[in-house]
Every structure is written in C-alpha cells, then in structure tokens.
Design a protein around this motif. Structure first.
Motif, PDB file in Angstrom:
ATOM      1  N   GLN A 133      57.861 -30.591 -11.366  1.00  0.00           N
ATOM      2  CA  GLN A 133      58.784 -31.685 -11.048  1.00  0.00           C
ATOM      3  C   GLN A 133      57.992 -32.902 -10.598  1.00  0.00           C
ATOM      4  O   GLN A 133      57.140 -32.810  -9.704  1.00  0.00           O
ATOM      5  N   ALA A 134      58.245 -34.049 -11.221  1.00  0.00           N
ATOM      6  CA  ALA A 134      57.568 -35.297 -10.847  1.00  0.00           C
ATOM      7  C   ALA A 134      58.148 -35.809  -9.539  1.00  0.00           C
ATOM      8  O   ALA A 134      59.365 -35.917  -9.391  1.00  0.00           O
ATOM      9  N   GLN A 135      57.272 -36.108  -8.595  1.00  0.00           N
ATOM     10  CA  GLN A 135      57.703 -36.590  -7.291  1.00  0.00           C
ATOM     11  C   GLN A 135      56.926 -37.843  -6.911  1.00  0.00           C
ATOM     12  O   GLN A 135      55.716 -37.935  -7.146  1.00  0.00           O
ATOM     13  N   THR A 136      57.616 -38.784  -6.328  1.00  0.00           N
ATOM     14  CA  THR A 136      56.956 -39.984  -5.826  1.00  0.00           C
ATOM     15  C   THR A 136      56.188 -39.634  -4.548  1.00  0.00           C
ATOM     16  O   THR A 136      56.441 -38.618  -3.907  1.00  0.00           O
ATOM     17  N   GLY A 137      55.241 -40.471  -4.203  1.00  0.00           N
ATOM     18  CA  GLY A 137      54.445 -40.212  -3.005  1.00  0.00           C
ATOM     19  C   GLY A 137      53.220 -39.369  -3.257  1.00  0.00           C
ATOM     20  O   GLY A 137      52.429 -39.124  -2.353  1.00  0.00           O
ATOM     21  N   ARG A 138      53.048 -38.910  -4.486  1.00  0.00           N
ATOM     22  CA  ARG A 138      51.856 -38.147  -4.862  1.00  0.00           C
ATOM     23  C   ARG A 138      51.042 -38.970  -5.852  1.00  0.00           C
ATOM     24  O   ARG A 138      51.581 -39.447  -6.846  1.00  0.00           O
ATOM     25  N   SER A 139      49.746 -39.132  -5.574  1.00  0.00           N
ATOM     26  CA  SER A 139      48.920 -40.001  -6.411  1.00  0.00           C
ATOM     27  C   SER A 139      47.710 -39.292  -7.003  1.00  0.00           C
ATOM     28  O   SER A 139      46.961 -39.894  -7.774  1.00  0.00           O
ATOM     29  N   THR A 140      47.480 -38.025  -6.650  1.00  0.00           N
ATOM     30  CA  THR A 140      46.348 -37.286  -7.211  1.00  0.00           C
ATOM     31  C   THR A 140      46.771 -35.842  -7.472  1.00  0.00           C
ATOM     32  O   THR A 140      47.855 -35.405  -7.077  1.00  0.00           O
ATOM     33  N   LEU A 141      45.872 -35.103  -8.120  1.00  0.00           N
ATOM     34  CA  LEU A 141      46.075 -33.668  -8.353  1.00  0.00           C
ATOM     35  C   LEU A 141      45.227 -32.834  -7.393  1.00  0.00           C
ATOM     36  O   LEU A 141      44.851 -31.706  -7.696  1.00  0.00           O
ATOM     37  N   LEU A 142      44.934 -33.405  -6.235  1.00  0.00           N
ATOM     38  CA  LEU A 142      44.043 -32.743  -5.278  1.00  0.00           C
ATOM     39  C   LEU A 142      44.558 -31.379  -4.853  1.00  0.00           C
ATOM     40  O   LEU A 142      43.775 -30.441  -4.655  1.00  0.00           O
ATOM     41  N   ASP A 143      45.881 -31.226  -4.712  1.00  0.00           N
ATOM     42  CA  ASP A 143      46.438 -29.943  -4.256  1.00  0.00           C
ATOM     43  C   ASP A 143      46.029 -28.784  -5.159  1.00  0.00           C
ATOM     44  O   ASP A 143      45.892 -27.641  -4.698  1.00  0.00           O
ATOM     45  N   PHE A 144      45.814 -29.062  -6.442  1.00  0.00           N
ATOM     46  CA  PHE A 144      45.519 -27.989  -7.390  1.00  0.00           C
ATOM     47  C   PHE A 144      44.039 -27.581  -7.351  1.00  0.00           C
ATOM     48  O   PHE A 144      43.641 -26.672  -8.062  1.00  0.00           O
ATOM     49  N   ARG A 145      43.254 -28.242  -6.547  1.00  0.00           N
ATOM     50  CA  ARG A 145      41.885 -27.788  -6.334  1.00  0.00           C
ATOM     51  C   ARG A 145      41.873 -26.552  -5.437  1.00  0.00           C
ATOM     52  O   ARG A 145      40.969 -25.717  -5.519  1.00  0.00           O
ATOM     53  N   TYR A 146      42.874 -26.417  -4.599  1.00  0.00           N
ATOM     54  CA  TYR A 146      42.900 -25.322  -3.622  1.00  0.00           C
ATOM     55  C   TYR A 146      43.868 -24.214  -4.008  1.00  0.00           C
ATOM     56  O   TYR A 146      43.728 -23.086  -3.543  1.00  0.00           O
ATOM     57  N   GLN A 147      44.847 -24.521  -4.823  1.00  0.00           N
ATOM     58  CA  GLN A 147      45.770 -23.482  -5.303  1.00  0.00           C
ATOM     59  C   GLN A 147      45.946 -23.668  -6.797  1.00  0.00           C
ATOM     60  O   GLN A 147      46.395 -24.732  -7.249  1.00  0.00           O
ATOM     61  N   ARG A 148      45.621 -22.622  -7.554  1.00  0.00           N
ATOM     62  CA  ARG A 148      45.619 -22.755  -9.010  1.00  0.00           C
ATOM     63  C   ARG A 148      46.531 -21.752  -9.709  1.00  0.00           C
ATOM     64  O   ARG A 148      46.679 -21.823 -10.916  1.00  0.00           O
ATOM     65  N   HIS A 149      47.094 -20.809  -8.989  1.00  0.00           N
ATOM     66  CA  HIS A 149      47.994 -19.843  -9.625  1.00  0.00           C
ATOM     67  C   HIS A 149      49.358 -19.933  -8.974  1.00  0.00           C
ATOM     68  O   HIS A 149      49.478 -19.944  -7.747  1.00  0.00           O
ATOM     69  N   PHE A 150      50.381 -19.999  -9.827  1.00  0.00           N
ATOM     70  CA  PHE A 150      51.750 -20.138  -9.344  1.00  0.00           C
ATOM     71  C   PHE A 150      52.617 -19.112 -10.062  1.00  0.00           C
ATOM     72  O   PHE A 150      52.592 -19.021 -11.287  1.00  0.00           O
ATOM     73  N   GLN A 151      53.369 -18.330  -9.259  1.00  0.00           N
ATOM     74  CA  GLN A 151      54.183 -17.259  -9.834  1.00  0.00           C
ATOM     75  C   GLN A 151      55.588 -17.330  -9.259  1.00  0.00           C
ATOM     76  O   GLN A 151      55.787 -17.533  -8.052  1.00  0.00           O
ATOM     77  N   ALA A 152      56.568 -17.168 -10.145  1.00  0.00           N
ATOM     78  CA  ALA A 152      57.962 -17.133  -9.715  1.00  0.00           C
ATOM     79  C   ALA A 152      58.312 -15.735  -9.228  1.00  0.00           C
ATOM     80  O   ALA A 152      57.587 -14.758  -9.469  1.00  0.00           O
ATOM     81  N   GLU A 153      59.443 -15.623  -8.581  1.00  0.00           N
ATOM     82  CA  GLU A 153      59.884 -14.342  -8.004  1.00  0.00           C
ATOM     83  C   GLU A 153      60.424 -13.415  -9.098  1.00  0.00           C
ATOM     84  O   GLU A 153      61.050 -13.864 -10.068  1.00  0.00           O
ATOM     85  N   ASP A 154      60.158 -12.132  -8.951  1.00  0.00           N
ATOM     86  CA  ASP A 154      60.672 -11.136  -9.902  1.00  0.00           C
ATOM     87  C   ASP A 154      62.172 -10.943  -9.701  1.00  0.00           C
ATOM     88  O   ASP A 154      62.706 -11.111  -8.591  1.00  0.00           O
TER      89      ASP A 154
END
Length: 344
Positions: free
Chosen positions: A48-69
């Motif tokens: 989801q595109a959100q305002t207030g974010r200007s870099t992809l820095l967060d993805f340097r520390y978390q790279r795997h995303f999983q939804a709930e079963d």
C-alpha cells in the motif's frame, strides 16, 4: 535518514486451512451424515502506497513478509476463519517487479493505492463436500493449499515533474535551495550531493511543482561510473529536464553533450526515452565570469538545441525568467497529454 531506493523482499501468502472429517451424531437426528467444515482461506500479502515515506530503508532490516494462515474447518459444517491479510506500507512512486521473471507487478503511485502481490491459499474441503448418492459417509477431506510465494524487487522512482541534471559542481543543489525550501549540502568540491534532493516550488496555478536534483552524472554514468547509474532512474517520471551547465567551465557545450550522451545510453522502464523529454538549458554562475568574457558564442551554439537561460543560483539573477520558461514548457506538455487522451 539514509536514502535507500532499491530493495528485494520475499512475500508468502497464508496457507489455506485444512478441511476436516466429522459426522453429525445428535440425538433425534437419524442418519446425520457428514458434517466436516471447509478450511478458511489464507491471508493475502498486499502493498500500500503511503505518504510520509521517502525511502525503502525499512526493507533493509525486514525482508520477509507472510500473511496469516487460514483456520481448519470445524464440525457441524463450520467453515474455518480466513487468515488475516498482511499489508506492507511503501513510498509512493515504488515500482514492483518479480525478481525471478522480471515481470512488472505494479507501479504504485497514488497514495492509498493497494495491490495484492501474493495470494493466500484456498481452504481445503471438508468431508461434507463429498457426500453423494454413491458415497453416503465420506471419510476423507482435503488439506488447504499453500499460499503464493514470490521474490520481489522494489525500486523507488521519485515523483518529480522537473529533473535538474548536470555535471558535479554545476550548482544543482544551490539552484534547488534557491527556488524551494530544500536544504541540501552545498560545498565547493565534486560529488557533494550523494542522494537526490526534492524541492517543491510554487507555480502560477497556486499549487506546488516538485523539482529533483539528480546527483552524480559524469561520462560513463550509464555504465555505473560515478553515482549516475544509481540515480538515473529518478528522472524517469519527470516531464521536463533542466540541463544545468557551469558557464565558467572550460567547455560548457562539451559538458552538455556529455550529459546528453549519458541520457541517450540509459533505457528507462517508464515513459519515453530521456533524450526525447522536453528540456531547458540553463547556464549557471554567470556572476563568476571574469570581466570581458562573453557567453554569446556559447549561447548561440546551445540555442540550436533548446532554449537557453542565463542565471546565477547564488545571487538569484535570472531565476524568475528561468521559472517562467519552466511553467510554459510544463503547460505545453500537459496540453499534449490531454490532446493524446482525447484522440485515444
């Protein structure tokens, strides 16, 4: 904050819940039959595109995303609960591609725009689903399906209408600090600017136009020389390019051709080739020319390619006239886009 404009992540949709085998055995219910419920659907992974974010820095520390079963089915024909979706916030202007196939998944531009990037698995069927005239008491059910797994490449491409390009120390940062509230680092040595700078400039319509200072362009930038290869992608969304030249340099005309050659060698994923974008040539630092020097010959040569403006980003001379040219060219490109849309 560090400016990170590329990242690679993995996403995994939730597994569907298993169907179950169950039978109705209530008193006074003759021949109750199968009553095993279906499993719930696994959650989806969305960006989801959100305002207030200007870099992809967060993805340097978390790279795997999983939804709930999803939850397994229940007796009495109860369907299991669906898994909760996983929503990943990203900056506006992020291009998402499949890292394995190179397929374009989404170009997320508008705030609030949401895209499903990994589907959750379907829930398995309970034994009630297999009831038939030939099988009155099915004793089997299906397991839930696994969720979709993908490796995604994220590329942030700045949402700027005007890109300022030029050789190091041409005065790009000084110019953007003069015309906007941006406060980039400014010094008298090359490669002072290590990341793109954005500035918002009020235009005659009363709203703001975003200008981007693109750093690090030198000869060979398209091959990774200097910093230009990393930041050329940020010009892709621009509608107008300002070629900023140092009028005190030994060969401003040669500098112009150097930058044009680098733009020609770069193949954008979005929009028309960079050399086909509307452009404006701006000769900077005219206040620093020694007495007696003239720009007439240089201006005459460059005028054969595009309109030329003379400015001093330090003193502000010529800035108003330059911006008038910018608004005029942006207005013309907007008219072209509208005319093309009407024809379509």
């Amino acid at each position: 904050m560090q400016f990170i404009d590329q990242a690679e992540i993995t996403v995994q949709g939730g597994k569907g819940g298993d169907g179950i085998v169950a039978f109705r055995r209530e008193k006074y219910v003759p021949a109750g039959g199968p009553a095993g419920g279906n499993g719930g659907k696994g959650g989806d992974v969305l960006v989801q595109a959100q305002t207030g974010r200007s870099t992809l820095l967060d993805f340097r520390y978390q790279r795997h995303f999983q939804a709930e079963d999803g939850q397994r089915g229940g007796p009495n024909n109860c369907t299991g609960a669906s898994g909760q979706d996983r929503v990943i916030p990203i900056p506006c202007g992020t291009l998402i591609t499949d890292a394995d196939t190179g397929e374009l998944v989404a170009d997320v531009v508008t705030p609030g725009q949401t895209v499903v990037v990994a589907q959750g698995g379907k829930g398995g069927l309970g034994n009630r689903h297999f009831l038939s005239n030939h099988n009155r008491a099915p004793d089997y059910a299906l397991p839930g399906l696994p969720g979709e797994f993908r490796r995604l490449r994220l590329e942030l491409k700045l949402l700027a209408e005007v890109g300022i390009v030029g050789l190091p120390n041409a005065g790009k940062s000084t110019l953007i600090s003069r015309i906007s509230a941006a406060k980039p680092k400014i010094a008298d040595y090359p490669f002072t600017t290590l990341v793109p700078n954005l500035g918002v400039v009020a235009n005659p319509q009363g709203d703001g136009t975003v200008f981007a200072d693109i750093p690090g362009l030198i000869a060979g930038a398209h091959r990774g020389v200097g910093l230009g290869f990393d930041f050329l992608r940020h010009i892709e969304r621009t509608r107008l390019l300002i070629h900023l030249l140092d009028s005190t340099a030994p060969d401003p005309v040669g500098d112009y051709h150097t930058i044009r050659n680098e733009l020609a060698q770069y193949t954008p994923q979005l929009g028309q080739p960079l050399t086909e974008r509307p452009e404006l040539i701006v000769l900077n630092k005219i206040d620093a020319l020694p007495p007696g020097d003239t720009l007439q010959d240089i201006v005459q040569i460059l005028s054969n390619y595009n309109p030329v403006c003379l400015i001093s980003a330090v003193t502000g001379v010529g800035i108003t006239a330059m911006l008038q040219q910018v608004w005029q060219k942006l207005s013309l490109t907007a008219d072209v886009v509208e005319a093309a849309a009407d024809l379509g």
